[in-house]
Design an enzyme around this catalytic site. Structure first.
Site, PDB file in Angstrom:
ATOM      1  CB  CYS A 405       0.253  -3.955   2.553  1.00 19.73           C
ATOM      2  SG  CYS A 405       1.638  -2.818   2.007  1.00 19.73           S
ATOM      3  CG  HIS A 454       3.634  -4.534  -0.956  1.00 19.27           C
ATOM      4  ND1 HIS A 454       2.886  -5.226  -0.327  1.00 19.27           N
ATOM      5  CD2 HIS A 454       4.824  -4.862  -0.526  1.00 19.27           C
ATOM      6  CE1 HIS A 454       3.318  -5.756   0.677  1.00 19.27           C
ATOM      7  NE2 HIS A 454       4.905  -5.523   0.809  1.00 19.27           N
ATOM      8  CG  HIS A 466       7.130  -6.642   3.427  1.00 20.79           C
ATOM      9  ND1 HIS A 466       6.387  -7.352   2.435  1.00 20.79           N
ATOM     10  CD2 HIS A 466       8.194  -7.402   3.606  1.00 20.79           C
ATOM     11  CE1 HIS A 466       7.227  -8.098   1.861  1.00 20.79           C
ATOM     12  NE2 HIS A 466       8.206  -8.241   2.726  1.00 20.79           N
TER      13      HIS A 466
END
Length: 493
Positions: A405, A454, A466
């Site tokens: 991430c 996240h 993402h």
């Protein structure tokens, strides 16, 4: 992913982002206003030009033309954007500049008429300047202009005063101060009449006019009232030029706080005190020195500051041109060690002391890097689109090995010459909080542990890109999974 699919995704993502992203890019086709994006906190001659344009169209007061882009200017820009169906972010980008500069009301070129007879300049709603001030003084002297102060701005009250005068004199009641009206008003044929001397009153001057704003009043005077009340913290709604219940309640709150009769009616006395208090507040909120370096400053001066602090042992991180939380903490540590005011802001006094201590050390700090290319939101989003389908890899931060991430974000922002911290929590701490995400901002979520864990890049139309468990992908932020875990958005450039 196949190349054809990647290109299709890239086209889709960029098309969804362009509307928002283009607002952030400086225009090179405009004259002075439009050469750069203007936003809250800036002090620049272009800001003053913007403020004059907003004043000309009734979104600001003359006292707000300061050259500093503060909360009042931001609110005025938002109101302009709202009225012209532009993304309401309070930032003056290319589309906002175009809308402002294309609006009518720009001063016409000097007349080329060969007529010997001099004429007055036509004044109407939106006009402003010395001619309007002179007009208002004359109308006030004749009891037609009832606003408690001379503003120099031709708004609804001035138009109504002109119309009342025209009706009285049985000429076309247009509310426009044309040549005929002004000739009659000033009783002279000179285009630039000499300021008339104040007549000696035959009797004591009467009390100030009973001009008032009350429920259902509308116009630029209501806008000024709402703007002043907002600056003073009594009005927290849209500056809509309509004196509704919310404005009435705000006036009552002000009157109560300043021990005035609580009527909800903005009479002459209330308006005068509100205006004076707003001006006092504006003077107290002086713009920060442009030489100061603070949280979210960027550029070679930040690089030099970090290098100097590194020499002195107060900064142990990467020298990256970005004044983030770590730089702020280092500045505070230095200020505390040298008995300076611990603000975290590198003002002139702090910088001078840092340089003096570096000189004592006799160590040459690293020189600032050459100026990098400007940050491009479109390139950021375009690069992200190219990576859709790249697999997820724990600890990954390259195309070859895949991304986790934070590695995905670090990789993309590095391509735009912005160095992000390596963890989501650190990126969260370094970012500047925004109320609503715009294209290029990072949106954060609380997933497998408490706090930000996240994040992705917002690309517009409620989508963000993402690197999750299924690799790099575009997701809809409105899905219940994300809305339940959404923490907020931050700007990192």
């Amino acid at each position: 992913m196949k190349k054809g699919n990647t290109n299709a995704v890239k086209t889709l993502v960029i098309s969804s982002a362009c509307a928002g992203a283009i607002l952030l890019l400086p225009s090179k086709g405009e004259a002075a206003l439009g050469d750069q994006v203007l936003r809250n906190g800036m002090k620049h001659p272009d800001v003053k030009e913007l403020q004059r344009a907003l004043l000309h169209q009734g979104y600001l007061k003359s006292s707000n033309v300061t050259g500093y882009y503060g909360p009042v200017t931001t609110n005025a820009v938002k109101e302009f954007q709202k009225m012209h169906h532009i993304v309401i972010d309070g930032i003056t980008g290319k589309m906002t500049v175009r809308a402002i500069t294309q609006k009518p009301g720009v001063k016409p070129p000097a007349s080329t008429s060969k007529t010997v007879k001099a004429t007055y300049k036509t004044l109407k709603q939106g006009s402003q300047g010395n001619e309007v001030e002179r007009l208002q003084r004359k109308l006030k002297e004749l009891k037609y202009f009832k606003y408690p102060k001379i503003t120099g701005y031709f708004g609804r009250v001035t138009a109504d005063a002109v119309k009342a005068y025209q009706k009285e004199k049985k000429i076309s009641a247009s509310g426009i101060a044309d040549d005929k009206t002004q000739r009659l008003l000033f009783k002279t044929s000179s285009a630039s009449p000499v300021k008339s001397q104040k007549p000696v009153p035959a009797k004591p001057k009467p009390a100030e006019s009973s001009f008032i704003l009350r429920l259902n009043s509308v116009g630029s005077e209501v806008f000024e009232l709402q703007s002043d009340l907002k600056a003073l913290g009594f009005y927290n709604y849209s500056l809509d030029r309509i004196f509704g219940k919310k404005t009435e309640t705000s006036v009552k709150s002000f009157q109560k706080a300043y021990k005035l009769p609580v009527t909800g009616v903005a009479d002459s006395k209330t308006l005068t005190i509100i205006s004076a208090e707003a001006k006092k507040k504006e003077d107290e909120t002086a713009p920060p020195s442009s030489a100061d370096l603070r949280l979210h400053s960027v550029g070679p001066k930040v690089y030099q500051l970090q290098s100097d602090l590194k020499v002195l042992g107060f900064y142990t991180y990467k020298v990256d041109n970005i004044f983030g939380k770590m730089t702020e903490t280092s500045v505070k540590s230095f200020q505390k060690a040298y008995n300076l005011s611990v603000t975290g802001v590198a003002d002139s006094k702090t910088i001078e002391k840092i340089k003096a201590e570096v000189k004592k050390k006799g160590i040459e700090p690293a020189k600032p890097q050459t100026t990098a290319k400007p940050f491009s939101v479109i390139n950021l989003v375009g690069d992200a689109a190219e990576l859709v389908g790249t697999p997820y890899t724990w600890g990954g931060e390259t195309v070859e090995e895949g991304f986790d991430c934070s590695g995905f974000l670090v990789y993309l922002f590095k391509k735009q010459n912005v160095q992000l911290p390596r963890t989501i929590a650190s990126i969260w701490d370094a970012g500047k909080t925004v109320s609503q995400p715009k294209v290029g901002d990072i949106v954060f979520f609380e997933t497998y542990k408490k706090g930000p864990s996240h994040a992705g890049i917002y690309i517009g139309n409620n989508n963000f890109v993402h690197s999750g468990s299924r690799g790099v992908a575009v997701s809809d932020i409105r899905l219940s999974y994300w809305t339940d875990r959404y923490l907020g958005a931050k700007q990192l450039y």
